[in-house]
Write a protein that holds these residues in place. Structure first.
Motif, short mmCIF file in Angstrom:
data_model
loop_
_atom_site.label_atom_id
_atom_site.label_comp_id
_atom_site.label_asym_id
_atom_site.label_seq_id
_atom_site.Cartn_x
_atom_site.Cartn_y
_atom_site.Cartn_z
N LYS A 1 -28.25 47.07 -20.71
CA LYS A 1 -27.85 46.22 -21.84
C LYS A 1 -28.43 46.77 -23.13
CE LYS A 1 -31.71 42.91 -21.42
NZ LYS A 1 -32.52 43.78 -20.56
N VAL A 2 -27.88 46.31 -24.24
CA VAL A 2 -28.37 46.73 -25.55
C VAL A 2 -29.85 46.40 -25.68
CG1 VAL A 2 -28.17 46.33 -28.04
CG2 VAL A 2 -26.10 46.50 -26.62
N GLY A 3 -30.64 47.36 -26.15
CA GLY A 3 -32.07 47.17 -26.32
C GLY A 3 -32.93 47.73 -25.21
N ASP A 4 -32.32 48.11 -24.09
CA ASP A 4 -33.10 48.70 -23.00
C ASP A 4 -33.68 50.04 -23.43
OD1 ASP A 4 -32.65 46.63 -21.24
OD2 ASP A 4 -31.02 47.62 -20.16
N GLU A 5 -34.94 50.26 -23.07
CA GLU A 5 -35.62 51.52 -23.38
C GLU A 5 -35.44 52.47 -22.19
OE1 GLU A 5 -39.57 50.24 -24.24
OE2 GLU A 5 -38.97 49.08 -25.99
N VAL A 6 -34.92 53.65 -22.46
CA VAL A 6 -34.48 54.53 -21.37
C VAL A 6 -34.88 55.98 -21.60
CG1 VAL A 6 -32.51 53.06 -20.79
CG2 VAL A 6 -32.22 54.89 -22.48
N VAL A 7 -34.87 56.74 -20.50
CA VAL A 7 -34.84 58.20 -20.55
C VAL A 7 -33.55 58.61 -19.85
CG1 VAL A 7 -37.33 58.53 -20.64
CG2 VAL A 7 -36.20 58.40 -18.42
N LEU A 8 -33.15 59.85 -20.05
CA LEU A 8 -31.86 60.30 -19.55
C LEU A 8 -32.01 61.50 -18.62
CD1 LEU A 8 -29.92 60.21 -22.95
CD2 LEU A 8 -30.18 58.37 -21.28
N HIS A 9 -31.18 61.55 -17.57
CA HIS A 9 -31.06 62.79 -16.81
C HIS A 9 -29.72 63.42 -17.16
CE1 HIS A 9 -28.04 61.81 -13.72
NE2 HIS A 9 -28.60 60.62 -13.58
N CYS A 10 -29.60 64.71 -16.95
CA CYS A 10 -28.46 65.44 -17.53
C CYS A 10 -27.35 65.77 -16.54
CB CYS A 10 -28.93 66.70 -18.24
SG CYS A 10 -29.73 67.92 -17.18
N PHE B 1 -30.28 71.69 -11.06
CA PHE B 1 -30.73 70.41 -11.58
C PHE B 1 -31.03 69.42 -10.45
CE2 PHE B 1 -30.25 66.25 -13.83
CZ PHE B 1 -31.44 66.37 -14.52
N ALA B 2 -30.52 68.17 -10.55
CA ALA B 2 -30.80 67.12 -9.58
C ALA B 2 -29.74 66.05 -9.71
CB ALA B 2 -32.19 66.52 -9.84
N ASP B 3 -29.56 65.26 -8.66
CA ASP B 3 -28.63 64.15 -8.76
C ASP B 3 -29.37 62.88 -9.18
OD1 ASP B 3 -29.78 62.96 -6.42
OD2 ASP B 3 -28.43 64.10 -5.14
N ALA B 4 -28.64 61.78 -9.35
CA ALA B 4 -29.24 60.55 -9.86
C ALA B 4 -30.33 60.02 -8.93
CB ALA B 4 -28.16 59.49 -10.07
N GLN C 1 -26.63 58.09 -15.83
CA GLN C 1 -27.63 59.02 -16.32
C GLN C 1 -28.88 58.33 -16.85
OE1 GLN C 1 -24.27 61.55 -18.56
NE2 GLN C 1 -26.30 62.43 -18.86
N LEU C 2 -28.85 57.02 -16.97
CA LEU C 2 -29.98 56.29 -17.54
C LEU C 2 -31.05 56.00 -16.49
CD1 LEU C 2 -27.89 56.00 -19.82
CD2 LEU C 2 -28.68 53.65 -20.14
N LEU C 3 -32.30 56.12 -16.90
CA LEU C 3 -33.46 55.78 -16.09
C LEU C 3 -34.41 54.96 -16.96
CD1 LEU C 3 -34.13 59.37 -14.71
CD2 LEU C 3 -33.16 57.49 -13.38
N PRO C 4 -35.18 54.06 -16.37
CA PRO C 4 -36.12 53.29 -17.19
C PRO C 4 -37.20 54.18 -17.78
CG PRO C 4 -36.47 52.85 -14.85
CD PRO C 4 -35.21 53.66 -14.95
N LYS C 5 -37.49 53.97 -19.06
CA LYS C 5 -38.56 54.74 -19.69
C LYS C 5 -39.91 54.27 -19.16
CE LYS C 5 -41.04 55.20 -24.03
NZ LYS C 5 -42.24 54.58 -23.39
N PRO C 6 -40.77 55.18 -18.70
CA PRO C 6 -42.12 54.78 -18.29
C PRO C 6 -42.88 54.15 -19.46
CG PRO C 6 -41.59 56.96 -17.45
CD PRO C 6 -40.50 56.60 -18.41
N ALA D 1 -33.70 63.31 -23.45
CA ALA D 1 -33.89 62.35 -24.53
C ALA D 1 -34.56 61.09 -24.02
CB ALA D 1 -32.55 61.98 -25.18
N SER D 2 -35.22 60.42 -24.93
CA SER D 2 -35.66 59.04 -24.72
C SER D 2 -35.07 58.23 -25.87
CB SER D 2 -37.19 58.95 -24.73
OG SER D 2 -37.70 59.33 -26.00
N GLY D 3 -34.81 56.97 -25.60
CA GLY D 3 -34.22 56.16 -26.66
C GLY D 3 -33.93 54.74 -26.23
N VAL D 4 -33.03 54.11 -26.98
CA VAL D 4 -32.72 52.70 -26.79
C VAL D 4 -31.20 52.54 -26.65
CG1 VAL D 4 -32.88 50.39 -27.81
CG2 VAL D 4 -34.74 52.04 -28.15
#
Length: 394
Positions: free
Chosen positions: A87-96, A322-325, A139-144, A72-75
């Motif tokens: 924090k609220v409003g950060d744009e992120v992608v997720l690892h599982c 899969f992969a770790d963080a 699980q959160l990573l910064p969205k490119p 997923a990608s999201g906020v």
């Protein structure tokens, strides 16, 4: 919240198993984050979840429903107690990769050795095909920034898996050769790019001319269309005659590899995820002291191969999951820098989520595939653009 739920009484093909429902919104606990989903990636584990095979995702699930989706990608919408990095409003992608975060493996060891390790959205019920998803903060990573929501949602599970397989588990090095099964699929398109990046030569195995062209564009050294070798696949309950024809096809396939590489040798690494139909060939085709790295078995989990080819030529079979963080972060940085790119071949709308999984089940898709969830249209890259698009349709 609106979500596509899977229930036991609906187990079956995706058009039957995925059904839109209104369900309670998750409440993030300590160390957890609630993310508003803008787009979600389509993976085969969603198909498995809906089929209830090879295991039921609802076994031991007290909710009675499962929401699939491991990309997923999201906020960031809400953060739980103790979360300070996001924090609220950060744009992120997720690892599982979902872990306990408390054991010695999660703290200084190998997180994938955690006994409570799970794949979010498959082994947990709170996946991405919903307006909101619940994840651990790790699980959160910064969205490119340069990617659209749908591009950013499409690559996590497959790319991070391929990264661990080739870079950390198989240790692919410059100057080596790697055979990549399914090179036009979600895993394969990243394996080809990674091989090119580290200076290895990729021999890409595909099933169509379209996928062959894609593999070459991504940096493959050469391609083989597996349909030219109809007897190559190992069948369930194979007869002696079929086994003989398969060995002849495997040897012919190996000679094709020699032609591509320009020398009589097999690949140092074989990138495996197909399982029963290809694994015996993978063991046979790998070079002496070669490494067969495997992360799955889409054609069957019970593998039958001639072990003499393994021990006599001192080859290795390496499992990967899969992969770790840390690995996900390093891989995501390659996306951020533009050194690896998602190969988004199709984007489905929110109401087409069951159809997207049905097409994957029927092997009608290639590359990376995503579905819009909260994003009102394709092409939006950030929250500001998304708000403007929503306002223009108000």
């Amino acid at each position: 919240m609106h979500a596509y739920a899977i229930r036991e009484e609906r187990f079956g093909e995706p058009m039957k198993s995925f059904e839109r429902e209104v369900l309670p919104t998750w409440d993030p606990g300590p160390g957890e984050v609630l993310v508003q989903v803008m787009a979600a990636g389509v993976n085969f584990n969603g198909v498995w979840a809906g089929l209830g095979e090879p295991v039921s995702v609802l076994k031991g699930n007290p909710l009675g429903y499962h929401i699939a989706g491991s990309d997923a990608s999201g906020v960031v919408w809400k953060v739980g107690e103790g979360v300070t990095r996001w924090k609220v409003g950060d744009e992120v992608v997720l690892h599982c990769n979902h872990t306990c975060g408390e054991c010695e493996h999660c703290n200084g060891g190998e997180p994938l050795a955690c006994r409570k390790q799970q794949i979010w959205g498959y082994e947990t019920p709170d996946g991405s095909f919903a307006q909101y998803t619940r994840v651990q903060s790790q699980q959160l990573l910064p969205k490119p920034n340069h990617l659209t929501w749908e591009e950013a949602a499409s690559y996590g599970l497959t790319f991070f898996t391929a990264y661990r397989m080739l870079i950390d588990r198989a240790g692919l090095r410059a100057g080596e050769d790697v055979l990549i099964w399914g090179a036009g699929g979600g895993l394969g398109v990243f394996a080809v790019q990674l091989a090119k990046l580290v200076g290895a030569r990729a021999v890409a195995v595909v099933s169509t001319e379209e996928k062959a062209e894609l593999a070459m564009q991504l940096g493959a050294h050469g391609v083989i269309n597996r349909k030219e070798f109809p007897d190559l696949a190992q069948r369930e309950n194979e007869t002696d005659e079929q086994a003989g024809l398969r060995m002849l096809a495997t040897k012919a396939f190996g000679k094709r590899i020699w032609q591509i590489l320009g020398e009589k040798k097999g690949p140092e690494v074989v990138f495996e995820h197909v399982g029963r139909s290809t694994f015996a060939s993978s063991v046979f085709l790998a070079n002496r002291f070669g490494r067969i790295v495997i992360c799955g078995a889409t054609t069957g989990f019970q593998l039958n191969f001639d072990v003499r080819h393994l021990w006599m030529h001192q080859k290795s079979i390496i499992g990967s999951h899969f992969a770790d963080a840390g690995e996900a972060t390093k891989a995501n940085q390659l996306i951020e820098r533009g050194q690896i790119r998602p190969v988004l071949t199709r984007t489905f709308k929110w109401e087409e989520i069951p159809a997207a999984h049905q097409e994957m089940f029927e092997n009608k898709l290639h590359g990376n595939v995503a579905c819009l969830v909260g994003a009102p249209r394709e092409g939006l890259k950030n929250l500001e653009e998304t708000r403007a698009a929503l306002a223009s349709h108000a």
